[in-house]
Design a protein around this motif. Sequence first.
Motif, short mmCIF file in Angstrom:
data_model
loop_
_atom_site.label_atom_id
_atom_site.label_comp_id
_atom_site.label_asym_id
_atom_site.label_seq_id
_atom_site.Cartn_x
_atom_site.Cartn_y
_atom_site.Cartn_z
N LEU A 104 0.71 -1.21 0.29
CA LEU A 104 0.16 0.04 0.18
C LEU A 104 0.82 1.21 0.07
O LEU A 104 0.32 2.46 -0.10
CB LEU A 104 -0.83 0.02 1.35
N GLU A 105 2.21 1.18 -0.04
CA GLU A 105 2.96 2.30 0.20
C GLU A 105 2.93 3.41 -0.67
O GLU A 105 3.12 4.62 -0.25
CB GLU A 105 4.47 1.80 0.15
N SER A 106 2.55 3.11 -1.99
CA SER A 106 2.36 4.00 -3.16
C SER A 106 0.89 4.59 -3.20
O SER A 106 0.81 5.46 -4.13
CB SER A 106 2.98 3.91 -4.25
N THR A 107 0.07 4.20 -2.11
CA THR A 107 -1.16 4.72 -2.20
C THR A 107 -1.62 5.41 -0.86
O THR A 107 -0.93 5.62 0.05
CB THR A 107 -2.22 3.67 -2.37
N SER A 108 -2.96 6.10 -0.93
CA SER A 108 -3.59 6.85 0.28
C SER A 108 -4.37 6.03 1.13
O SER A 108 -4.67 6.23 2.04
CB SER A 108 -4.24 7.91 -0.11
N VAL A 109 -4.17 4.81 0.90
CA VAL A 109 -4.98 3.63 1.52
C VAL A 109 -4.37 3.56 3.20
O VAL A 109 -3.10 3.24 3.00
CB VAL A 109 -5.01 2.07 0.95
N LEU A 110 -5.23 3.69 4.05
CA LEU A 110 -5.00 3.41 5.40
C LEU A 110 -4.88 1.79 5.86
O LEU A 110 -5.46 1.28 5.31
CB LEU A 110 -5.81 4.25 6.26
N LEU A 111 -3.94 1.71 6.73
CA LEU A 111 -3.64 0.17 6.99
C LEU A 111 -4.34 0.13 8.59
O LEU A 111 -3.96 0.72 9.63
CB LEU A 111 -2.14 -0.33 6.93
N GLY A 112 -5.08 -1.06 8.55
CA GLY A 112 -5.53 -1.32 10.11
C GLY A 112 -5.31 -2.38 10.83
O GLY A 112 -5.09 -3.45 9.86
N ALA A 113 -5.33 -2.55 12.18
CA ALA A 113 -5.33 -3.87 12.60
C ALA A 113 -6.58 -4.39 13.26
O ALA A 113 -7.44 -3.65 13.72
CB ALA A 113 -4.28 -3.99 13.69
N GLN A 114 -6.67 -5.63 13.49
CA GLN A 114 -7.99 -6.05 13.87
C GLN A 114 -8.21 -6.04 15.35
O GLN A 114 -9.36 -6.27 16.09
CB GLN A 114 -8.39 -7.71 13.41
N ASP A 115 -7.12 -5.87 16.11
CA ASP A 115 -7.19 -5.66 17.47
C ASP A 115 -5.85 -5.15 18.18
O ASP A 115 -5.00 -5.10 17.05
CB ASP A 115 -7.52 -7.14 18.10
N LEU A 116 -5.80 -5.12 19.44
CA LEU A 116 -4.65 -4.53 20.20
C LEU A 116 -4.73 -5.06 21.43
O LEU A 116 -5.64 -4.97 21.95
CB LEU A 116 -4.23 -3.26 19.73
N ALA A 117 -3.57 -5.11 22.23
CA ALA A 117 -3.56 -5.09 23.49
C ALA A 117 -3.68 -4.12 24.14
O ALA A 117 -3.21 -2.97 23.82
CB ALA A 117 -2.22 -6.02 23.98
N TRP A 118 -4.10 -4.09 25.59
CA TRP A 118 -4.11 -2.98 26.32
C TRP A 118 -2.93 -2.44 26.88
O TRP A 118 -2.63 -1.37 27.48
CB TRP A 118 -5.46 -2.97 27.45
N ALA A 119 -1.97 -3.50 26.93
CA ALA A 119 -0.74 -3.01 27.57
C ALA A 119 0.35 -2.86 26.28
O ALA A 119 -0.02 -3.37 25.18
CB ALA A 119 -0.07 -4.19 28.20
#
Length: 268
Positions: free
Chosen positions: A65-80
């Motif tokens: 996606l580096e040469s695009t304006s598309v944003l990258l998301g993650a499906q979750d994360l830790a609280w720590a």
Amino acid sequence: MPATTAATPLTIGVSLKMYFGHARTLEWTRAVADIARTHPAVQSGAVELFVIPTFPALVPVHALLESTSVLLGAQDLAWADEGAFTGEVSGRELREIGVDLVEIGHAERRSLFHETDDEIAGKVHAAFRNHLRPLLCVGEATRASSQTAVADVTAQLDRFTATAVADGLAGPVIVAYEPVWAIGAPQPAPDDHIVDVLAGIAAHLASRPELAGSTVIYGGSAGPGLLTRGQGRIGGLFLGRFAHDPDAIRTILDEAEALAATQDGAPA
């Protein structure tokens, strides 16, 4: 909810959940990146597009996606942010590898993995302190009036952001309204219900200056035609299995482009 204008881009996103293997994820991303590089809706800024693959795919998807304006998301994360948390992924690492936003509080996380409001609030706090935009999933469990749904989901939103707000860490979020009873259904919720609930969420966000700049979008079996029928009152879509075919994303972008042209006073 105010009509979307040229200065207020539609937010369109896709979560791949755990449907694809690694090779198919990269193939899909290449196709979406090619669409994003040339599609007028993305190139003009009428649409802010994001994709959310699985954790193992984040680094190679970021590269694609580096040469695009598309944003990258993650499906979750830790609280720590670090420590002895086997199997977890920290917001600190997500930011380090180029993630822009993170999905938090999806109904599946709550029902299958028993996430509590306190855990979700901790994850929102972690996202903000690591400069990740939270994508907060809210939705009522059973079908109800739009007024009842607004009261339910805005209360969820307040609970999810409470810890971050108390520590002065709040900022813009993407609120994905997904009525639980409509997720995976053949048809989305009725249009008038969607529009009324989105308007209620937007009004609630407007009353909370610490969340200024936030966006409200609709998930829950969203598909083509909904943006057009919403006539500028739907701020975007959070797509699921419908978008497994990249051409389906192009269809939604075509619709968004036509809608933007209409609102600008140009022929659709």
